[in-house]
Each structure stands twice: as structure tokens, then as C-alpha cells.
Design an enzyme around this catalytic site. Structure first.
Site, mmCIF file in Angstrom:
data_model
loop_
_atom_site.group_PDB
_atom_site.id
_atom_site.type_symbol
_atom_site.label_atom_id
_atom_site.label_comp_id
_atom_site.label_asym_id
_atom_site.label_seq_id
_atom_site.Cartn_x
_atom_site.Cartn_y
_atom_site.Cartn_z
ATOM 1 N N LYS A 91 0.888 -1.178 0.000
ATOM 2 C CA LYS A 91 0.000 0.000 0.000
ATOM 3 C C LYS A 91 0.925 1.226 0.000
ATOM 4 O O LYS A 91 1.395 1.684 1.038
ATOM 5 C CB LYS A 91 -0.888 -0.029 1.255
ATOM 6 N N GLU A 121 8.729 17.490 14.244
ATOM 7 C CA GLU A 121 9.346 17.240 12.938
ATOM 8 C C GLU A 121 8.699 18.201 11.930
ATOM 9 O O GLU A 121 7.481 18.262 11.833
ATOM 10 C CB GLU A 121 9.086 15.792 12.517
ATOM 11 N N CYS A 160 13.768 11.265 6.311
ATOM 12 C CA CYS A 160 13.718 10.944 7.744
ATOM 13 C C CYS A 160 15.110 10.999 8.351
ATOM 14 O O CYS A 160 15.249 11.007 9.563
ATOM 15 C CB CYS A 160 13.097 9.578 7.959
ATOM 16 N N GLU A 207 -0.316 7.549 -1.414
ATOM 17 C CA GLU A 207 -1.270 7.994 -2.437
ATOM 18 C C GLU A 207 -0.819 9.295 -3.090
ATOM 19 O O GLU A 207 -1.418 9.755 -4.054
ATOM 20 C CB GLU A 207 -2.681 8.137 -1.825
HETATM 21 P P1 NAD Z 1 2.419 9.425 6.640
HETATM 22 O O1 NAD Z 1 2.517 8.850 8.007
HETATM 23 O O2 NAD Z 1 1.475 10.549 6.414
HETATM 24 O O3 NAD Z 1 1.988 8.280 5.588
HETATM 25 C C1 NAD Z 1 2.631 7.039 5.559
HETATM 26 C C2 NAD Z 1 1.630 6.003 5.082
HETATM 27 O O4 NAD Z 1 0.552 5.928 6.017
HETATM 28 C C3 NAD Z 1 1.028 6.316 3.729
HETATM 29 O O5 NAD Z 1 0.966 5.137 2.967
HETATM 30 C C4 NAD Z 1 -0.349 6.860 4.066
HETATM 31 O O6 NAD Z 1 -1.310 6.565 3.087
HETATM 32 C C5 NAD Z 1 -0.686 6.144 5.349
HETATM 33 N N1 NAD Z 1 -1.547 6.952 6.236
HETATM 34 C C6 NAD Z 1 -1.578 8.303 6.302
HETATM 35 N N2 NAD Z 1 -2.498 8.694 7.232
HETATM 36 C C7 NAD Z 1 -3.017 7.566 7.745
HETATM 37 C C8 NAD Z 1 -4.006 7.325 8.759
HETATM 38 N N3 NAD Z 1 -4.609 8.317 9.418
HETATM 39 N N4 NAD Z 1 -4.290 6.047 9.050
HETATM 40 C C9 NAD Z 1 -3.680 5.034 8.419
HETATM 41 N N5 NAD Z 1 -2.745 5.211 7.447
HETATM 42 C C10 NAD Z 1 -2.417 6.462 7.121
HETATM 43 O O7 NAD Z 1 3.906 9.820 6.197
HETATM 44 P P2 NAD Z 1 4.358 10.613 4.906
HETATM 45 O O8 NAD Z 1 3.970 12.040 5.058
HETATM 46 O O9 NAD Z 1 3.963 9.885 3.680
HETATM 47 O O10 NAD Z 1 5.948 10.473 5.038
HETATM 48 C C11 NAD Z 1 6.722 11.338 5.833
HETATM 49 C C12 NAD Z 1 6.958 10.772 7.202
HETATM 50 O O11 NAD Z 1 7.590 9.498 7.094
HETATM 51 C C13 NAD Z 1 7.927 11.615 8.022
HETATM 52 O O12 NAD Z 1 7.457 11.660 9.341
HETATM 53 C C14 NAD Z 1 9.237 10.868 7.934
HETATM 54 O O13 NAD Z 1 10.135 11.090 9.009
HETATM 55 C C15 NAD Z 1 8.748 9.457 7.924
HETATM 56 N N6 NAD Z 1 9.734 8.545 7.361
HETATM 57 C C16 NAD Z 1 10.384 7.725 8.218
HETATM 58 C C17 NAD Z 1 11.361 6.876 7.736
HETATM 59 C C18 NAD Z 1 12.094 5.945 8.663
HETATM 60 O O14 NAD Z 1 12.756 5.051 8.174
HETATM 61 N N7 NAD Z 1 12.018 6.110 9.971
HETATM 62 C C19 NAD Z 1 11.647 6.843 6.372
HETATM 63 C C20 NAD Z 1 10.944 7.679 5.511
HETATM 64 C C21 NAD Z 1 9.976 8.540 6.029
#
Ligand code: NAD
Length: 498
Positions: free
Chosen positions: A173, A383, A281, A176
Site C-alpha cells: 500500500k 518534525e 527521515c 497515495e
Molecule cells: P504518513 O505517516 O502521512 O503516511 C505514511 C503512510 O501511512 C502512507 O501510505 C499513508 O497513506 C498512510 N496513512 C496516512 N495517514 C493515515 C491514517 N490516518 N491512518 C492510516 N494510514 C495512514 O507519512 P508521509 O507524510 O507519507 O511520510 C513522511 C513521514 O515518514 C515523516 O514523518 C518521515 O520522518 C517518515 N519517514 C520515516 C522513515 C524511517 O525510516 N524512519 C523513512 C521515511 C519517512
């Protein structure tokens, strides 16, 4: 208009939800496509496809799976420009940065190609009279990955090669916001000879994630994204009896010691703070110079460089960073800077309201440098995930270490120094999972594993590398006796083999 559909058992499908979401080119602000948004029905179909594929994939020899990884490596290498372009078109990062993402993904595929040795079991002869024991690692079944927008190709490929090389089948998944990379990955897998159904893609948002977390036939979930969602995924997935690894957000500090080479440190901060518009990240978002003199000299070096950052679309070969992912992200980042200013930070370089000629509707935030940041400010605690570097001045080394150790996140950190003693003490005492000494972005290579500490991770396993072999398999121990003709009769005491 490009329509991005689910891919289930090798077939594109728009699914039955009827819902779609717009996909943008962040540099122009134009809608370039729409992604279909799946839910329970599509996840059910994808899991059925993955279950069907598992019956033959799980007994395909590890050597054969390894050869497919080698083929995948070849296919990805041959199409690396196309992969990078697909990333940049929806994410906005520069082409070179996209290529860097592909390189790190290729490293995971290389490690996965060694799967026969990673899966080698243990054998002990004569653990008892005529009794041998062997321990082997078996795949879990259908596993799932939920991935963020910021590495639309690399993060899915942190998961997929290791999961399927171990014999599992997969449901992805993806984000989006930049979904096309996931579909391209499926194309690459097919070209490498990996059978349809071994990996399936279902696009969507929260309802799709919830369907993954609740599905009884998904054995494990790998999540990468922000901390609140990571915690939610971990809690709900574990409650449903799944194995879950959920990697979350970060606030990565870099300590600059008075003896550091400040030009080297400034170079490091520019790349680690502003590369990919700070949407990593492992980005450094807080510089912690030790001592006022170090701070003054560092700020003097950084200020003109941040102001002169070359910002542009991925097609601009001179660009050092691109736009941020969405208009909402731009507005949110601007509000974070507003809050920092209100709380007393000095805005030395202001990236708010950046307009680029010819790209007036793009989602731009310019490089921003904040000085005089303190630990009670929201700009420090949260963040930001944008091109914003905060300078928090520490009086001495221990204050800097305590600051990092007290932060809720513990993903990455670095120290810049020429003092081996300080560096050794730092690597020992710092409460962070990935630590650099004169290395600003210490992302482990693929034969180590990636993962932070504290609220940057939920679950016991890091991602890729040896930890992935453990995460994506379970241990089976087989104890064998072939009758030797000696009967010792029924034994009612607890078996002891000595
Ligand atoms: P996000 O948490 O908004 O989304 C991640 C995934 O979760 C997506 O597939 C999204 O569709 C899903 N999602 C979003 N809201 C949701 C909800 N309410 N319920 C269930 N699923 C949901 O993250 P993002 O904005 O796509 O990515 C950026 C974030 O990811 C930053 O916080 C970054 O630090 C983190 N990140 C962490 C790492 C790591 O290895 N620790 C690596 C890359 C990114």
C-alpha cells in the site's frame, strides 16, 4: 490524464470503491493524474492473489529466488533513469537525488540475492542418543508494506526484495501522493521473471491501511511513515495478532564541536539539511554548535549558502533541491516557521513565499535558517519535514548530548569533530539508532539494518539487512530420532537429552 490503478495478480484494476485522488507535479502544481483509492474489497482480492502465489513461491528454491533478484538488479539498472524520472515527476526531487534513491534500493536487491546463505539453518548432531536437531527459518505467508511519499521507490524496495526472497508474498500500500513508482516496481518485478501475484499493489489511504491491519491472512506488516501513524499501525496490527515493524518520524541533530573542520561541517549541513527539500527521515534539522564562537562562525558560513540555494524543478540540472510534496505541506511548513519566529527564533534566511518564475503554482519553500532556537520551541520539538534548519547553541558538549537524549525521536544523529575521545563517548552514550561521526546522513548500507530508537520506531526489528531475514521468517526447530532398535519405554519426566 494518467490513471494509476491497483495491480492484483498481475492485472490492473480500478477496483470497486469508485473513489480517486488527484496526483500532482509539485513543481508546476498541475494535476497530472488520479489514483484509484481501494478499501477492504481490493485488499481482500490482493491477499487472495498473494495466498495463491505463496503456495508455489514459498517452495521455489532460495537459489532460484536469488537468481530472480539478480535479474531484478539488471532490469533496475537498465531502467534507472526511468525510475528516477517517475519518482521526480510526482515527488519533485532532483533527478540526481532520484538516482541516489535507486542506488540505495539496488543495494537491498544485492543483499537479497544472497538469500540462500542468509536462510542457512543450524544443525546439531547427537543432541541426545541418536537424536539430531536442525533449526530453519521459514517464510510467514502473506506480508504487507505501507510506505511514505518521500522515497516512493526506495522504501517499498527496502521491504519487497527481502520479504519475497525469504519466500513470502506481498501486498504493498504505497503513498497515495506519489503512487506511480509502485506500479513501475511491479513492472520491473515482472520483467525480472517474478511471477504475478507474488507482489500486489493496492492504492489508497486510511481505509486501505485499516483493511491491511485487520485482515486475518496478513501475517506481518512493515510500515514507514510519520510517528503518529506508525504508532497507530503498530498498536492496531499487534492487536490483530500480526508481527509489526513501524518506523516513524525524526528530528536529527548534528553536534559541531569547537575543533571541527567548519567548512566540512557546513557542507554536511547544506546537503543533509536541504537535500530533497528536507523531506528525508535522516535529514539533519537541528545544528548544535558547541560554544558561542563555534556557533557564530558556523552561522556566518551557513547564512549566505542557504540564501543562495539553487531551487528548481527536477528537469533543472543545476537545482540542488526541488519543491515540497503538496500545497498542504508547503502551508504547514510555512506555519512552522511562523511559529518559530513568534516563539523567538531569529529567521536568518526566510524561505516563506518563494516564487519561481515559470513555476508560480508549484509547491515551493525556500531554504530557511533559524538561529537562537531553544528546546521549548515548537520548531525544535516537532518534525517539520521541510527545508528548515534550526541552530540551537549549546554551551558545552554534555549539554548537547543531553539535549539529543531528551528528544522524543531517536532516528539519526551525527557529531563533527577531530577529537576521537569525544566521538567515542558520543557513539557510546547517544540514545539514537543511527549515528554518524563526521558523516551527516548515516544510513546503514544494505547488509546492515536500518532503524531508529525511541519514538522513531515501534517493534523489535530494523528494516532490510539481517534484521529483515528475522522479521520476514519464523524459526522452526526440528528434533529427529531414527529408531535404533533401543527402546527405553515411556518416559513421564520432562525430556532431557544429556
Ligand atoms: P504518513 O505517516 O502521512 O503516511 C505514511 C503512510 O501511512 C502512507 O501510505 C499513508 O497513506 C498512510 N496513512 C496516512 N495517514 C493515515 C491514517 N490516518 N491512518 C492510516 N494510514 C495512514 O507519512 P508521509 O507524510 O507519507 O511520510 C513522511 C513521514 O515518514 C515523516 O514523518 C518521515 O520522518 C517518515 N519517514 C520515516 C522513515 C524511517 O525510516 N524512519 C523513512 C521515511 C519517512
Amino acid at each position: 490524464m494518467n490513471r494509476i490503478e491497483h495491480i492484483i495478480a498481475g492485472q490492473k484494476t480500478k477496483g470497486s470503491s469508485g473513489k480517486t485522488q488527484a496526483v500532482y507535479n509539485p513543481a508546476t502544481g498541475e494535476q497530472t493524474g488520479e489514483v484509484v483509492m481501494g478499501g477492504e474489497a481490493e485488499i481482500n482480492l490482493a491477499v487472495e492473489a498473494a495466498k495463491a502465489a505463496f503456495s508455489t513461491w514459498s517452495i521455489t528454491s532460495p537459489a532460484r529466488r536469488a537468481r530472480m533478484m539478480i535479474a531484478l538488479h539488471g532490469v533496475m539498472n537498465a531502467r534507472r533513469d526511468e525510475i528516477a524520472q517517475t519518482i521526480s515527476a510526482e515527488h519533485g526531487k532532483t533527478h540526481d537525488d532520484g538516482l541516489g534513491e535507486v542506488t540505495r534500493a539496488l543495494e537491498v536487491v544485492e543483499f537479497a540475492a544472497g538469500i540462500p546463505s542468509h536462510l542457512q539453518g543450524d544443525f546439531s548432531r547427537d543432541v541426545g542418543p541418536g537424536i539430531d536437531t536442525c533449526a530453519e527459518r521459514q517464510p510467514l505467508g502473506v506480508v504487507a508494506g505501507i510506505t511514505p511519499f518521500n522515497f516512493p521507490s526506495m522504501v517499498p524496495l527496502w521491504m519487497i526484495p527481502m520479504a519475497i526472497a525469504c519466500g513470502n508474498t506481498f501486498v504493498l500500500k504505497p503513498s497515495e501522493r506519489d503512487p506511480s513508482s509502485a506500479n513501475l516496481i511491479l513492472d520491473l518485478l515482472r520483467e525480472a521473471g517474478i511471477p504475478d501475484g507474488v507482489v500486489n499493489v493496492v492504492h489508497g489511504g486510511k481505509p486501505t491501511v485499516d483493511a491491511v491491519l485487520d485482515h486475518k491472512d496478513i501475517q506481518a506488516v512493515s510500515f514507514v511513515g510519520s510517528t503518529p501513524i506508525a504508532e497507530y499501525v503498530y498498536t492496531r496490527g499487534c492487536a490483530a495478532g500480526k508481527r509489526v515493524q513501524a518506523l516513524g518520524g525524526a528530528k536529527n541533530h548534528m553536534i559541531i564541536m569547537p575543533d571541527a573542520d567548519l567548512d566540512l561541517a557546513a557542507d554536511a549541513l547544506m546537503g543533509a539539511g536541504f537535500g530533497s527539500a528536507g523531506e528525508r527521515c535522516m535529514a539533519i534539522s537541528v545544528a548544535v554548535p558547541v560554544g558561542e564562537e563555534t556557533a557564530d562562525r558556523l552561522v556566518e558560513k551557513l547564512t549566505p549558502r542557504v540564501a543562495a540555494l539553487k531551487i528548481g524543478p527536477s528537469s533543472d540540472e543545476m537545482a540542488e533541491m526541488g519543491p515540497v510534496i503538496t500545497a498542504e505541506a508547503r502551508d504547514r511548513i510555512n506555519k512552522c516557521i511562523d511559529a518559530g519566529e513568534r516563539e523567538g527564533a531569529k529567521v536568518l534566511v526566510d524561505g516563506r513565499n518563494l516564487k519561481l518564475q515559470g513555476y508560480e503554482n508549484g509547491f515551493w519553500v525556500g531554504g530557511t535558517l533559524l538561529d537562537g532556537v531553544t528546546k521549548d520551541m515548537s520548531v525544535y520539538q516537532n518534525e517539520i519535514f521541510g527545508p528548515v534548519l534550526s541552530v540551537l547553541r549549546a554551551k558545552e558538549y554534555h549539554e548537547a548530548v543531553d539535549l539529543i537524549n531528551a528528544h522524543e525521536y531517536g532516528n539519526g544523529t551525527a557529531i563533527f569533530t577531530r577529537d576521537g575521545d569525544a566521538a567515542r563517548d558520543f557513539t557510546n552514550r547517544i540514545q539514537v539508532g543511527m549515528v554518524g561521526v563526521n558523516v551527516p546522513i548515516p544510513v546503514p548500507v544494505a547488509y546492515h539494518s536500518f532503524g531508529g530508537w525511541k519514538r522513531s520506531i515501534f517493534g523489535a526489528h530494523g528494516i532490510y539487512g539481517p534484521e529483515a531475514v528475522h522479521f520476514y521468517t519464523r524459526l522452526k526447530t526440528v528434533t529427529t530420532r531414527w529408531p535404533t532398535g533401543i527402546r527405553s519405554g515411556a518416559q513421564f519426566t520432562f525430556p532431557s537429552m544429556g
